[in-house]
Scaffold this active site. Structure first.
Site, PDB file in Angstrom:
ATOM      1  N   CYS A   1       0.803  -1.229   0.000  1.00 48.45           N
ATOM      2  CA  CYS A   1       0.000   0.000   0.000  1.00 48.45           C
ATOM      3  C   CYS A   1       0.836   1.279   0.000  1.00 48.45           C
ATOM      4  CB  CYS A   1      -0.930   0.027   1.215  1.00 48.45           C
ATOM      5  SG  CYS A   1      -1.656  -1.556   1.626  1.00 48.45           S
TER       6      CYS A   1
ATOM      7  N   HIS B   1      -2.415   8.142   6.535  1.00 47.53           N
ATOM      8  CA  HIS B   1      -2.669   6.886   5.827  1.00 47.53           C
ATOM      9  C   HIS B   1      -4.145   6.544   5.977  1.00 47.53           C
ATOM     10  CE1 HIS B   1      -1.817   3.005   4.090  1.00 47.53           C
ATOM     11  NE2 HIS B   1      -2.348   2.384   5.135  1.00 47.53           N
TER      12      HIS B   1
ATOM     13  N   HIS C   1      -9.528   2.997  -0.493  1.00 47.30           N
ATOM     14  CA  HIS C   1      -8.113   2.635  -0.446  1.00 47.30           C
ATOM     15  C   HIS C   1      -7.672   2.193  -1.843  1.00 47.30           C
ATOM     16  CE1 HIS C   1      -4.290   1.344   0.772  1.00 47.30           C
ATOM     17  NE2 HIS C   1      -4.559   0.120   1.208  1.00 47.30           N
TER      18      HIS C   1
ATOM     19  N   SER D   1      18.793  41.488 -55.608  1.00 49.22           N
ATOM     20  CA  SER D   1      19.606  42.696 -55.797  1.00 49.22           C
ATOM     21  C   SER D   1      20.212  43.138 -54.469  1.00 49.22           C
ATOM     22  CB  SER D   1      18.761  43.798 -56.451  1.00 49.22           C
ATOM     23  OG  SER D   1      19.578  44.867 -56.855  1.00 49.22           O
TER      24      SER D   1
END
Length: 873
Positions: free
Chosen positions: A181, A317, A356, A649
């Site tokens: 994870c 987390h 998750h 020219s």
């Protein structure tokens, strides 16, 4: 510690992601800000399962028919990545989606891997492949046809980062990461360390997790990590697990010092990172450890060199389990170690919104936190009502952020922590800081060139609409400042010009260029939206180019292209052009007895006098040389360098000067002397005749000369007035189209011969060197030789002989020139080149620098449009 002594940090300069109910990071932020839960709930008919699974009991109360699914994960633009449909069908969509996200992230960062001169690394991981079971193993013929080995590497997650490196030609480290994870945040930490170790200069980092079939439910087990009702209640008393989800995220990282030096759009700064493992001092392999987490967080803070009390947000987390949440807060509290100061740091978890995402979980939390820093607001962590009874928030540094909270900039920089912990104990933490305030950039042009390209015509149309929609959503950057007053309004307008300039720059240099191209010159966001939507052909130029490294030839016009105020707006807006013109005019002052700028850029009250002066050859030719030479220098400063040249020219003197045959100072002196000598000759006339050279020659007399062959069917004859008038009558009687030219003398005729010897004397007084750039001679219509270029005889013959421009155009195209760019006022040479058969049917693209000014465009708009046309070619 001052800034110069502080350790190097890592800048996040680009991001891309696909998340549940969000196909990009803009939609992701909208969902977060609005507190949306992006979990899908299925009825019995929608539920799917793997072929290797036993069908679930749909009436089982522990079977939860919910998942945070990604929209259309199977969709893939295979052709964009040079893949055939069969190859794409075999490939795991995790590979496909990560490829697309990696490309989008590089574009978001304005990093074109084809032109970036540093090493670009890739650090990424993917979840276990379930596509193999749902698609390939149920379709053995597909695997058999494609080959078992090839099928394996198209599906194994080990090959996700290296496939990106292969497809984008990235030569930095390409490393597969797998720590469950925590994979994608570990990938970010590893990328940061490789950048700090100078093993690469840019790094892509992230992860992808997509499970098939999409509508799979989940089995809840008491004390497990899966929620019993499909909701994730991080840190709440009712927390009982999380819900699984799919997604992908990629960030583009760079050393901060490099990002600032390169003018990148820094989204946020990574001040410190850390990775560790819990070891075995915990209740089980899959269990979390407060000590392990605390150590990783403290190590990251130490590397960042910041005090924990300066951190005002932590993206946790946050799996929302009764066991995991208290352990995470315990670990965070240990790491912060702040005594006395309570609840100063907001905390939340993106898992409450999107579930998750397994491998992609960490980068999802990182992207959420960067967006919060950017938008100066902390989005709500959902489903929090009362805290888990095992968490004493009141005596901790933390408070759950359950509502949208302003997070404005202040004197001290805003800082955040991001955590991600993997099953098996690998912990990762990153300390983030808001992007440094940038010094205001200087003002820019009032108009900007926007360019777009795509691999297909339909993709180009989509890109056009996307740009228009983006500008429309951002609002008119040139809009009024309202009640803030005149000073603020001026500041808003200045900032708007800078914003448009930044956008133009990124589109020009921060994007890979494809064959279907579009260019438009705009003056504001509102103007851009209107023009892009209308696709006005006069302003929006579209073309398909197959040319790789097209060869550009500069075409320099001769006398007749001049006009008062030619390139005036370019002089006023382009500093390098102005500096070159100023240099030339200062050199010419003593030779002409006047300041040429007062003639070319005459004030309104002096236009009549300036117009009269500009008809005098002694003024005309130095003025044209100055403008053409300065425009050539501007084109080259913009990166458009000629591989060949031709001058008509007088224009050949500009070519010779750019080729290094003569110095600029010598060239100016020689042009001024040549012009003086030519004006000193008796007056004469010139006439353009719509006939090929072979039919014009019989019409010539002893006093009439073939002055120029401008196109296969267009010549110019010059001579005394009476002889030209007689020819004019003869042509009219035969119904042959002709036109008298507005000239004072019979150039390139016998009437110029008295000027030849003094011109030769003037040439012999200067140093002539062999050319360093090739050009096609007016005299021969062939490539100039070193002997010709350094011969006084050649340059005197050049004054008298026929200008073989038509032959020269054929020689340029035969020599491989694919873009003929007229560098001067007007579009005479471009028009002549278009009449040549050699340029037809795609033989060459023809562009005039200021040609569109005759269509009512300003000089700057015409110049930028020409730049766009060259880019299209």
């Amino acid at each position: 510690m001052n800034q110069s002594e502080s350790p190097e940090s890592i800048a996040i300069v680009g991001m891309a992601g696909r998340f549940p109910q969000a196909k990009n990071i803009e939609e992701f932020w909208r969902n977060l800000r609005e507190g949306r839960e992006s979990v899908s709930f299925f009825d019995d008919a929608q539920v799917q399962w793997l072929p290797i699974e036993h069908p679930p009991r749909l009436d089982d109360p522990r079977y939860v028919k919910a998942r945070a699914v990604m929209e259309k994960p199977e969709w893939f633009d295979a052709a964009f990545f040079g893949m055939n449909p069969k190859e794409a069908e075999v490939m795991d969509p995790q590979h496909r989606v990560f490829l697309e996200c990696a490309w989008e992230a590089l574009e978001h960062a304005g990093c074109n891997p084809d032109t970036y001169d540093g090493m670009i690394g890739v650090f990424a991981g993917a979840s276990m492949n379930t596509y193999l079971f749902t698609n390939l193993l149920t379709n053995p013929n597909l695997v058999k046809d494609f080959g078992l080995f090839s099928s394996m590497i198209m599906n194994d997650g080990d090959f996700v980062p290296t496939r990106v490196s292969y497809k984008f030609n990235l030569r930095g480290p390409s490393v597969n990461v797998q720590t469950a994870c925590s994979t994608s945040l570990v990938a970010v930490c590893m990328a940061a360390q490789n950048l700090l170790g100078y093993r690469c200069d840019v790094a892509l980092a992230g992860g992808v997790s997509i499970t098939f079939p999409a509508n799979r439910g989940q089995h809840h087990q008491e004390g497990g990590i899966l929620s019993p009702d499909g909701h994730c209640r991080t840190f709440d008393a009712k927390a009982a697990g999380t819900v699984l989800g799919d997604g992908a995220g990629v960030v583009v990282l760079k050393r901060l010092s490099d990002a600032l030096a390169d003018g990148d759009n820094v989204l946020a700064v990574i001040k410190g990172t850390a990775i560790n493992n819990d070891g075995s001092v915990k209740i089980g392999y899959t269990a979390p450890s407060a000590d392990g987490q605390a150590e990783a967080i403290a190590l990251a803070q130490a590397e960042a060199g910041i005090a924990p009390e300066t951190i005002s947000y932590v993206e946790a987390h946050g799996t929302g389990t009764p066991l995991g949440d208290p352990i995470e807060i315990e670990g965070l509290t240990k790491a912060f170690g702040v005594k006395g100061k309570k609840q100063f740091c907001a905390i939340g978890s993106v898992k409450s919104n999107i579930g998750h995402l397994d491998i992609a979980a960490g980068v999802a939390g990182l992207i959420k936190t960067v967006l919060a820093l950017q938008h100066e607001a902390i989005p709500p962590s959902l489903h929090f009502e009362s805290p888990n009874p095992k968490i004493d928030f009141a005596n901790s540094p933390f408070v759950v952020n359950h509502a949208l909270k302003p997070w404005p900039r202040a004197k001290a920089p805003r800082r955040a922590g991001v955590s991600s912990f993997g099953i098996g104990g690998t912990n990762a933490h990153a300390v983030l800081e808001e992007a440094p305030a940038l010094e205001p950039t200087s003002g820019s042009r009032k108009k900007q060139l926007l360019v777009l390209s795509a691999k297909t015509a339909s993709a180009l149309e989509a890109a056009t609409e996307n740009l228009a929609a983006h500008l429309e959503k951002q609002g008119d950057l040139n809009g009024a400042a309202g009640a803030a007053g005149v000073k603020a309004a001026a500041g808003t307008a200045e900032r708007a010009l800078t914003d448009m300039a930044d956008m133009a720059y990124t589109l020009q240099v921060g994007r890979k260029v494809f064959g279907h191209r579009r260019a438009v010159v705009v003056e504001s966001a509102a103007d851009a939206v209107a023009v892009l939507r209308a696709k006005d052909a006069k302003r929006v130029v579209t073309a398909k180019s197959d040319a790789a490294g097209a060869k550009v030839a500069f075409l320099f016009p001769g006398q007749g292209a001049q006009a008062v105020n030619m390139a005036r707006e370019v002089y006023e807006t382009e500093p390098s052009f102005r500096a070159t013109v100023d240099r030339c005019c200062e050199v010419l002052k003593p030779k002409l007895g006047l300041d040429l700028r007062e003639v070319i850029f005459a004030k309104p009250e002096a236009v009549e006098q300036a117009t009269k002066l500009l008809t005098e050859t002694r003024i005309t030719q130095p003025a044209l040389f100055t403008i053409e030479y300065a425009l050539a220098q501007l084109w080259m400063a913009w990166g458009v360098k000629p591989t060949a040249m031709i001058g008509h020219s007088l224009g050949e003197y500009v070519a010779a000067t750019l080729a290094g045959v003569m110095s600029l100072e010598d060239a100016l002196a020689l042009v001024a002397e040549r012009a003086r000598l030519m004006q000193a000759q008796p007056a004469g006339a010139m006439i353009a005749i719509r006939l090929p050279e072979q039919q014009v020659k019989p019409l010539l007399t002893q006093t009439l000369a073939l002055a120029a062959v401008n196109a296969p069917g267009l010549c110019v004859v010059s001579g005394p007035f009476d002889a030209v008038e007689a020819l004019e009558r003869e042509l009219a009687a035969s119904a042959i189209p002709s036109k008298r030219l507005a000239t004072s003398h019979a150039f390139h005729s016998t009437m110029m011969e008295p000027a030849l010897r003094p011109l030769a004397d003037a040439i012999r007084r200067i140093k002539l060197s062999a050319p360093k750039l090739p050009w096609v001679s007016n005299v021969t219509g062939k490539w100039i030789t070193p002997q010709q270029a350094t011969s006084a005889d050649y340059w005197t013959t050049h004054l008298r002989q026929t200008v073989r421009f038509a032959d020269g155009v054929a020689e340029l195209v035969a020599g491989g020139s694919t873009v003929l760019l007229e560098v001067g006022p007007g579009s005479t040479l471009a028009g002549l080149a278009r009449q040549h058969p050699a340029t037809g049917n795609g033989g060459a693209s023809i562009v005039a620098t200021l040609g569109r000014a005759k269509d009512g465009m300003t000089d700057l708009a015409a110049l930028l449009t020409a730049l766009g046309e060259v880019w299209l070619a």
